[in-house]
Each structure stands twice: as structure tokens, then as C-alpha cells.
Design an enzyme around this catalytic site. Structure first.
Site, PDB file in Angstrom:
ATOM      1  N   HIS A   1       0.794  -1.234   0.000  1.00 16.13           N
ATOM      2  CA  HIS A   1       0.000   0.000   0.000  1.00 16.13           C
ATOM      3  C   HIS A   1       0.823   1.280   0.000  1.00 16.13           C
ATOM      4  O   HIS A   1       0.279   2.354  -0.137  1.00 16.13           O
ATOM      5  CB  HIS A   1      -0.945   0.033   1.208  1.00 16.13           C
ATOM      6  CG  HIS A   1      -0.239   0.365   2.489  1.00 16.13           C
ATOM      7  ND1 HIS A   1       0.599  -0.510   3.122  1.00 16.13           N
ATOM      8  CD2 HIS A   1      -0.223   1.490   3.244  1.00 16.13           C
ATOM      9  CE1 HIS A   1       1.088   0.051   4.205  1.00 16.13           C
ATOM     10  NE2 HIS A   1       0.614   1.270   4.313  1.00 16.13           N
TER      11      HIS A   1
HETATM   12  N1  UDP Z   1      -3.979  -4.971   8.683  1.00 16.83           N
HETATM   13  C1  UDP Z   1      -5.265  -5.424   8.856  1.00 16.83           C
HETATM   14  N2  UDP Z   1      -5.975  -5.806   7.742  1.00 16.83           N
HETATM   15  C2  UDP Z   1      -5.449  -5.758   6.482  1.00 16.83           C
HETATM   16  C3  UDP Z   1      -4.127  -5.287   6.320  1.00 16.83           C
HETATM   17  C4  UDP Z   1      -3.419  -4.889   7.445  1.00 16.83           C
HETATM   18  O1  UDP Z   1      -5.771  -5.502   9.978  1.00 16.83           O
HETATM   19  O2  UDP Z   1      -6.147  -6.103   5.529  1.00 16.83           O
HETATM   20  C5  UDP Z   1      -3.219  -4.559   9.875  1.00 16.83           C
HETATM   21  C6  UDP Z   1      -1.856  -5.195  10.016  1.00 16.83           C
HETATM   22  O3  UDP Z   1      -1.965  -6.455  10.631  1.00 16.83           O
HETATM   23  C7  UDP Z   1      -1.119  -4.181  10.860  1.00 16.83           C
HETATM   24  C8  UDP Z   1      -1.690  -2.874  10.389  1.00 16.83           C
HETATM   25  O4  UDP Z   1      -2.935  -3.173   9.756  1.00 16.83           O
HETATM   26  O5  UDP Z   1      -1.437  -4.342  12.227  1.00 16.83           O
HETATM   27  C9  UDP Z   1      -0.731  -2.275   9.413  1.00 16.83           C
HETATM   28  O6  UDP Z   1      -1.314  -1.280   8.745  1.00 16.83           O
HETATM   29  P1  UDP Z   1      -0.772  -0.728   7.355  1.00 16.83           P
HETATM   30  O7  UDP Z   1      -0.027  -1.785   6.662  1.00 16.83           O
HETATM   31  O8  UDP Z   1      -1.954  -0.120   6.695  1.00 16.83           O
HETATM   32  O9  UDP Z   1       0.174   0.473   7.793  1.00 16.83           O
HETATM   33  P2  UDP Z   1       1.697   0.569   8.252  1.00 16.83           P
HETATM   34  O10 UDP Z   1       1.934  -0.405   9.364  1.00 16.83           O
HETATM   35  O11 UDP Z   1       2.550   0.325   7.058  1.00 16.83           O
HETATM   36  O12 UDP Z   1       1.827   1.968   8.731  1.00 16.83           O
END
Ligand code: UDP
Length: 354
Positions: free
Chosen positions: A202
Site C-alpha cells: 500500500h
Molecule cells: N492490517 C489489517 N488488515 C489488512 C491489512 C493490514 O488488519 O487487511 C493490519 C496489520 O496487521 C497491521 C496494520 O494493519 O497491524 C498495518 O497497517 P498498514 O499496513 O496499513 O500500515 P503501516 O503499518 O505500514 O503503517
């Protein structure tokens, strides 16, 4: 102590869920959650409030979309108004999104102390909006809650130890979340092969560059054909980018899932491929190897531990890493991430330690 916590994007809901439930155990803390609306639909927002018991937001701004500047500006205006009315003793922000920066900046200008959860992380890539947000937020925060030793080192390298702020090694709140919610993990309602890889993509650096996105799609297709099937909860931004580039992603695509289903997928997967910050760590916490589809990571300790393969978008690197990763077995060292007591350390610091 009146605290306003600012959330707006998926990872912040998960972090806030872990922190808010600990705050409830501290009678001195009166927390109000503000939802900026950066992520707004049922699958990216509501499900987390419903499933994880996050307090109903005291305010919702419904601000999403537009340029980064426009989004942040509108959030700033809304935060100014809210903070003038509530006058909290502290504003708590999480991570590195536009909501983080808007919450911190509005508070700092009103001389309300800011606490930053996940302070000190650096990718050293100023092209990332997240890097800009986290550096600016650290600069105006009074309390810097660092998830790892490396995050503390990053701040001391930038001479934060000479400033009027407290740097505290609290551990990583995502570990608290995983430990707290794991007993509720739930299988998604889909047919899954016995062995599979879990993938998410993403980050703007991957979705907004058509050539790089095409490389990633083709690399994932190769892993699917040559190594093992991939299940991919697809972020709306990535879905749109793939559609507008007319790319053919041959993996099993599902809608984004809630955290409880994500925990089940993580536990059951043999390998994780991702550009997510949170997922890299969650893979490690579960003892699963991770291929990181980025050129750098903030979570360098995972690479040093040999559990995280930093491949970028290169097809040959990703295929090679997938083969190696499937041979890998390791025991995660949870002490590197604070052992799961981050929220309690924050609450104790705010109420008794300052
Ligand atoms: N996550 C979720 N459902 C999904 C994809 C990700 O619950 O379909 C959770 C994942 O397990 C983690 C968090 O969302 O706890 C991560 O979010 P994201 O990847 O959007 O953001 P980042 O961590 O890169 O800031």
C-alpha cells in the site's frame, strides 16, 4: 489528566486499541479519542472500532482525500477548534500519518504537550510522506515514546538528548496489540490452501510509480507460480492503481480484513511479503519470515536478525528471497520490542513518571 488521542488510519486504530484499554485501568486518565477520517470505510475503519473495543470517538472530522497539504490543512483547522474547546493536558499521536502531524502541530502551537507513540523511527528516505511526518512530529513532541533501541539511537544521533523533551524506551505497542488480541484471532471466510504466503502492498512509493507497481505485480505473480500461493488483502489505493495501470495480479485477492482475521492469516501463513511497517513486525512476532518490498526499512533489527529480506521491487531478488525464506526457522526475540508492556509503560509515565 485530560488526554486527546488522535487517530485516522488503520494502523493507528490498532495501536490505539492497545493503549486505550490500558488507559481505562488508570483512574487519573480521562481519554477522548478523535478520528480524523483519513481512513473512513467499513473495512479500513469501522471494523477496528467494532472488533477491538476502541472508545467511540468523541469527535469525527471525516477528512480524507485530496493532496497531502490540503488534507493536513483541513485537519489542522479541525484540530485547532477541537483543542480550543477541550483544552486537554496532553495530545497523544501515533506513528507517521497526516493525522499524526496535524494533531501534533495544532497542539504544539497551542502549547499543549504532545506525546508521540512510535517516536524516533527513521527510513532516511525523505521522499516518503511518512518520513516527513515522523521527523516533524518528533521535533514538536514533549514525550518521545520509542519502540526500539534503534529509535532511541536515532534521536540521540539527532541531538534530541539536548532538547527539552523526554525520550523513553517503551517497546512497541504493536506487540501489545498482538498479544492482547491473539486469543480472538478468527479465520476469514475464504478457502485457503494449507501452505500460503500473505501479501500486502500500500505504500505510495510502490503504488504511485507505475513501473515499480508493474514490477511488484509481476514479482508476486512469479512467486505464486513458482513457489507458493499468495493471499492478498488488497488496500483500496493499490486496487485502484492496479486497475488504472491495467495490470493482471494473479494471486488470490480479498478485501482488506479486520485485525482479528489478519492475526489468523499471519499465524497460518508460511511467509509474508509486504511493504507495511506493522506487518513486518507482526510477521517477526509470529516467527514468520518476511520479504519487505521496499528499498529500506525503519525496522532494521528484523533484517539484522536475518528474519526480514529487504528486496525492493526486483523480481529476481524477491524469487530468491522467497526460496530462502521458506527454509528459515527462527525464534523471535520479543525483548527487542519491549515484551508487550508498551501501553502500561506509557500510562505509568504519563500519570506518575513525569
Ligand atoms: N492490517 C489489517 N488488515 C489488512 C491489512 C493490514 O488488519 O487487511 C493490519 C496489520 O496487521 C497491521 C496494520 O494493519 O497491524 C498495518 O497497517 P498498514 O499496513 O496499513 O500500515 P503501516 O503499518 O505500514 O503503517
Amino acid at each position: 489528566m485530560k488526554i486527546v488521542s488522535v487517530v485516522g488510519a488503520r494502523p493507528q486504530f490498532i495501536k490505539a486499541a492497545a493503549v486505550s484499554r490500558v488507559f481505562l485501568e488508570f483512574s487519573e486518565i480521562d481519554e477522548k479519542v478523535v478520528h480524523t477520517g483519513q481512513h473512513f470505510d467499513a473495512g479500513m475503519s469501522d471494523i477496528f472500532f467494532d472488533e477491538l473495543g476502541i472508545p467511540e470517538p468523541a469527535a469525527r472530522f471525516d477528512i480524507s482525500g485530496g493532496t497531502h497539504g490540503a488534507m493536513t490543512g483541513r485537519m489542522l483547522m479541525a484540530m485547532d477548534e477541537l483543542l480550543s474547546e477541550h483544552r486537554p493536558d496532553l495530545v497523544l499521536v501515533y506513528g507517521d500519518t497526516n493525522s499524526t502531524l496535524a494533531g501534533a502541530l495544532s497542539a504544539a502551537k497551542m502549547h499543549i504537550p504532545v506525546a508521540h507513540v512510535e517516536a524516533g523511527l527513521r527510513s532516511f528516505n525523505m521522499k516518503m510522506p511518512e518520513e516527513i511526518n515522523r521527523i516533524l512530529t518528533d521535533n514538536i513532541s514533549r514525550y518521545l515514546y520509542c519502540p526500539t533501541d534503534q529509535a532511541v539511537t536515532n534521536l540521540t544521533d539527532e541531538r534530541y538528548d539536548n532538547r527539552d523533551c523526554d525520550i523513553l524506551l517503551t517497546g512497541d505497542v504493536m506487540l501489545d496489540a498482538m498479544q492482547g488480541f491473539s486469543p480472538l484471532a478468527r479465520k476469514p471466510d475464504i478457502d485457503l490452501p494449507s501452505k500460503f504466503a500473505l501479501a500486502t502492498v500500500h505504500r505510495a512509493e510502490n503504488t504511485d510509480e507505475p513501473d515499480r507497481l508493474a514490477q511488484i505485480v509481476s514479482s508476486l505473480n512469479n512467486v505464486q507460480r513458482e513457489t507458493l500461493p499468495i493471499v492478498m488483502p488488497l488496500h483500496p489505493r493499490t486496487r485502484n492503481a492496479i486497475a488504472s495501470s491495467n495490470l493482471d495480479l494473479e494471486v488470490t485477492i480479498i478485501d482488506p480484513v479486520g485485525y482479528l482475521e489478519m492475526l489468523w492469516l499471519l499465524r497460518s501463513a508460511d511467509l509474508v511479503l509486504t511493504d507495511s511497517g506493522g506487518l513486518q513486525k507482526e510477521a517477526y512476532f509470529c516467527g514468520k519470515p518476511c520479504i519487505t518490498l521496499r528499498d529500506e526499512t525503519e525496522w532494521v533489527e528484523l533484517v539484522e536478525a536475518g528474519a526480514n529480506f529487504l528486496t525492493g521491487a526486483q523480481g529476481s531478488e524477491i524469487s530468491k528471497a522467497a526460496q530462502l525464506a521458506l527454509e528459515l526457522e527462527f525464534e523471535p526475540n520479543l525483548a527487542l520490542f519491549g515484551g508487550g508492556n508498551c501501553a502500561k509503560r506509557i500510562a505509568e509515565h504519563l500519570t506518575r513518571g513525569r
